[in-house]
Design a protein around this motif. Sequence first.
Motif, PDB file in Angstrom:
ATOM      1  N   GLU A  17      58.880  -6.663  31.142  1.00 32.19           N
ATOM      2  CA  GLU A  17      60.224  -7.476  31.455  1.00 32.19           C
ATOM      3  C   GLU A  17      60.509  -7.341  32.800  1.00 32.19           C
ATOM      4  OE1 GLU A  17      65.025  -7.447  29.940  1.00 32.19           O
ATOM      5  OE2 GLU A  17      63.361  -6.192  28.862  1.00 32.19           O
ATOM      6  N   LEU A  18      60.509  -6.180  33.310  1.00 33.06           N
ATOM      7  CA  LEU A  18      60.518  -6.173  34.898  1.00 33.06           C
ATOM      8  C   LEU A  18      59.629  -6.739  35.701  1.00 33.06           C
ATOM      9  CD1 LEU A  18      61.274  -2.048  35.182  1.00 33.06           C
ATOM     10  CD2 LEU A  18      62.808  -3.857  35.598  1.00 33.06           C
ATOM     11  N   LEU A  19      58.343  -6.617  35.286  1.00 30.93           N
ATOM     12  CA  LEU A  19      57.292  -7.680  36.020  1.00 30.93           C
ATOM     13  C   LEU A  19      57.613  -9.070  35.932  1.00 30.93           C
ATOM     14  CD1 LEU A  19      54.062  -5.691  34.957  1.00 30.93           C
ATOM     15  CD2 LEU A  19      54.918  -6.106  37.337  1.00 30.93           C
ATOM     16  N   ALA A  20      58.005  -9.486  34.830  1.00 33.19           N
ATOM     17  CA  ALA A  20      58.302 -11.030  34.496  1.00 33.19           C
ATOM     18  C   ALA A  20      59.510 -11.249  35.345  1.00 33.19           C
ATOM     19  CB  ALA A  20      58.661 -11.175  33.098  1.00 33.19           C
ATOM     20  N   LYS A  21      60.283 -10.418  35.523  1.00 30.64           N
ATOM     21  CA  LYS A  21      61.241 -10.905  36.485  1.00 30.64           C
ATOM     22  C   LYS A  21      61.129 -10.848  38.020  1.00 30.64           C
ATOM     23  CE  LYS A  21      65.063  -8.947  33.400  1.00 30.64           C
ATOM     24  NZ  LYS A  21      66.087  -7.832  33.165  1.00 30.64           N
ATOM     25  N   GLY A  34      47.891   1.765  40.149  1.00 30.68           N
ATOM     26  CA  GLY A  34      47.847   0.794  41.016  1.00 30.68           C
ATOM     27  C   GLY A  34      49.407   0.327  41.215  1.00 30.68           C
ATOM     28  N   LEU A  35      49.546  -0.673  41.936  1.00 32.18           N
ATOM     29  CA  LEU A  35      50.916  -1.186  42.183  1.00 32.18           C
ATOM     30  C   LEU A  35      50.936  -2.601  41.861  1.00 32.18           C
ATOM     31  CD1 LEU A  35      53.946  -0.943  42.855  1.00 32.18           C
ATOM     32  CD2 LEU A  35      53.191  -1.342  45.428  1.00 32.18           C
ATOM     33  N   GLY A  36      51.785  -2.812  40.605  1.00 30.09           N
ATOM     34  CA  GLY A  36      51.507  -4.190  39.945  1.00 30.09           C
ATOM     35  C   GLY A  36      52.842  -5.141  40.480  1.00 30.09           C
ATOM     36  N   ALA A  37      52.503  -6.291  40.544  1.00 31.51           N
ATOM     37  CA  ALA A  37      53.189  -7.776  40.743  1.00 31.51           C
ATOM     38  C   ALA A  37      52.676  -8.694  40.175  1.00 31.51           C
ATOM     39  CB  ALA A  37      54.018  -7.790  42.060  1.00 31.51           C
ATOM     40  N   ILE A  38      53.179  -9.820  39.522  1.00 29.29           N
ATOM     41  CA  ILE A  38      52.568 -10.889  39.165  1.00 29.29           C
ATOM     42  C   ILE A  38      51.812 -11.686  40.312  1.00 29.29           C
ATOM     43  CG2 ILE A  38      52.820 -13.129  37.994  1.00 29.29           C
ATOM     44  CD1 ILE A  38      54.886 -12.143  36.228  1.00 29.29           C
ATOM     45  N   ALA A  39      50.599 -11.923  40.202  1.00 35.42           N
ATOM     46  CA  ALA A  39      49.750 -12.286  40.961  1.00 35.42           C
ATOM     47  C   ALA A  39      50.052 -13.728  41.819  1.00 35.42           C
ATOM     48  CB  ALA A  39      47.989 -12.186  41.011  1.00 35.42           C
ATOM     49  N   THR A  40      50.702 -14.529  40.686  1.00 37.75           N
ATOM     50  CA  THR A  40      51.014 -15.917  41.175  1.00 37.75           C
ATOM     51  C   THR A  40      52.401 -16.274  41.888  1.00 37.75           C
ATOM     52  OG1 THR A  40      51.757 -16.149  38.622  1.00 37.75           O
ATOM     53  CG2 THR A  40      49.514 -16.950  39.279  1.00 37.75           C
ATOM     54  N   ASP A 127      47.121  -3.603  27.498  1.00 38.29           N
ATOM     55  CA  ASP A 127      48.173  -4.321  27.038  1.00 38.29           C
ATOM     56  C   ASP A 127      49.257  -4.647  27.976  1.00 38.29           C
ATOM     57  OD1 ASP A 127      46.812  -3.450  24.650  1.00 38.29           O
ATOM     58  OD2 ASP A 127      47.877  -1.691  24.167  1.00 38.29           O
ATOM     59  N   LEU A 128      49.535  -4.133  28.894  1.00 39.49           N
ATOM     60  CA  LEU A 128      50.629  -4.638  29.955  1.00 39.49           C
ATOM     61  C   LEU A 128      50.413  -5.954  30.270  1.00 39.49           C
ATOM     62  CD1 LEU A 128      52.773  -3.760  31.752  1.00 39.49           C
ATOM     63  CD2 LEU A 128      51.269  -3.524  33.437  1.00 39.49           C
ATOM     64  N   TYR A 134      49.869 -12.886  32.548  1.00 38.33           N
ATOM     65  CA  TYR A 134      49.481 -13.392  33.749  1.00 38.33           C
ATOM     66  C   TYR A 134      48.919 -12.184  34.474  1.00 38.33           C
ATOM     67  CZ  TYR A 134      52.693 -17.248  33.800  1.00 38.33           C
ATOM     68  OH  TYR A 134      53.528 -18.338  33.370  1.00 38.33           O
ATOM     69  N   PRO A 135      47.765 -12.317  35.282  1.00 40.00           N
ATOM     70  CA  PRO A 135      47.308 -11.156  36.036  1.00 40.00           C
ATOM     71  C   PRO A 135      48.282 -10.360  36.962  1.00 40.00           C
ATOM     72  CG  PRO A 135      46.552 -13.417  37.148  1.00 40.00           C
ATOM     73  CD  PRO A 135      47.078 -13.568  35.858  1.00 40.00           C
ATOM     74  N   ILE A 136      47.809  -9.179  37.239  1.00 41.95           N
ATOM     75  CA  ILE A 136      48.754  -8.574  38.629  1.00 41.95           C
ATOM     76  C   ILE A 136      47.744  -8.043  39.519  1.00 41.95           C
ATOM     77  CG2 ILE A 136      50.434  -7.860  36.825  1.00 41.95           C
ATOM     78  CD1 ILE A 136      49.307  -5.347  36.503  1.00 41.95           C
TER      79      ILE A 136
END
Length: 334
Positions: A17-21, A34-40, A127-128, A134-136
């Motif tokens: 939910e946080l990543l999607a926001k 790793g440090l994730g954020a939606i790649a797009t 799973d995340l 989406y890729p991160i």
Amino acid sequence: MIETKIFKKDQLDDAVELLAKGELVAFPTETVYGLGAIATKEDSVRGVYAAKGRPSDNPLIVTVSDEKMMERYAKEVPERAKKLIKHFWPGPLTILLFVKPNTLPDAVTGGLKTVAFRCPDDSLTHDLIAKLGYPIVGPSANTSTKPSPTTAEHVYHDLKGKIAGIIDGGPTRVGLESTIIDLSVETPIVLRPGEITPEELSEVLGEKVLINTGKVSDKDVPKAPGMKYRHYAPSEPVIVVDDPADFSKINFNEKTGVAALESVLANIDLPDENKFNLGNDLVDADHNLFGSLRYFDDKDNVETIYVQGFDEGEESLAYMNRLNKAAGGHHLNK
């Protein structure tokens, strides 16, 4: 400053939910965190650079859940990439391919026509990404130039208050970042060594694999992480000791730190708090190297760190690559 939440495996939906926001969430892999954020999402990706203090011309790895997700962003997946994917994915191998135009922002690619893809061998992160859809991006979840994080605690130490969350998957298995192979060129070339060696890659591909030994100039954009800027270094100077016998030549004092195999440490007269056990062999040392650098970085009394080097051919390429960057190429007796 924002609150940085720690998520366990049963709280994965909260991290999604946080990543999607558009928020930043650190995630575990078999190599390092790793440090994730939606790649797009360009704004989110730029937030990764800001949180890490990372140079903006240093491209990011795109972390996917499987080959099918990668195909949405790769211009093509050549046969030799499929061979490597079948043999090594999920796992500590990153593959550089041509990017499909207008699918990923320049903040990810550095404005290049290529991008690096990775599918880590970690069920939580798989799973995340699958849940997210989406890729991160997945650079190491640490302050830029510092040793990469191999525990959630390392991430919290560096990025508390700068990112929204950390998924705690426990200590990483490998401890050094993935091998990066460039398949956008005629002859495959390893841009960054890792657990998977050039010899293993060559055997699967049935062709020669080169090893990058060149340096990226100040004006050029590197094709992959770890090629241009100073990395992995604690605040104190690091000195590589290539021959274990040379430890006997060092004038140790209370401001000296030593990281070496257990058999070597047994012959060094220093308090236990000034010594870090890398383990019993090179595999252990790979796993513990970044932990040792972080251990001494947190000690105010240590002013110089001596670390055991290894000369075991391709097997020690990844270890020595990271150690040499941490030491700025400074070796005892050289």
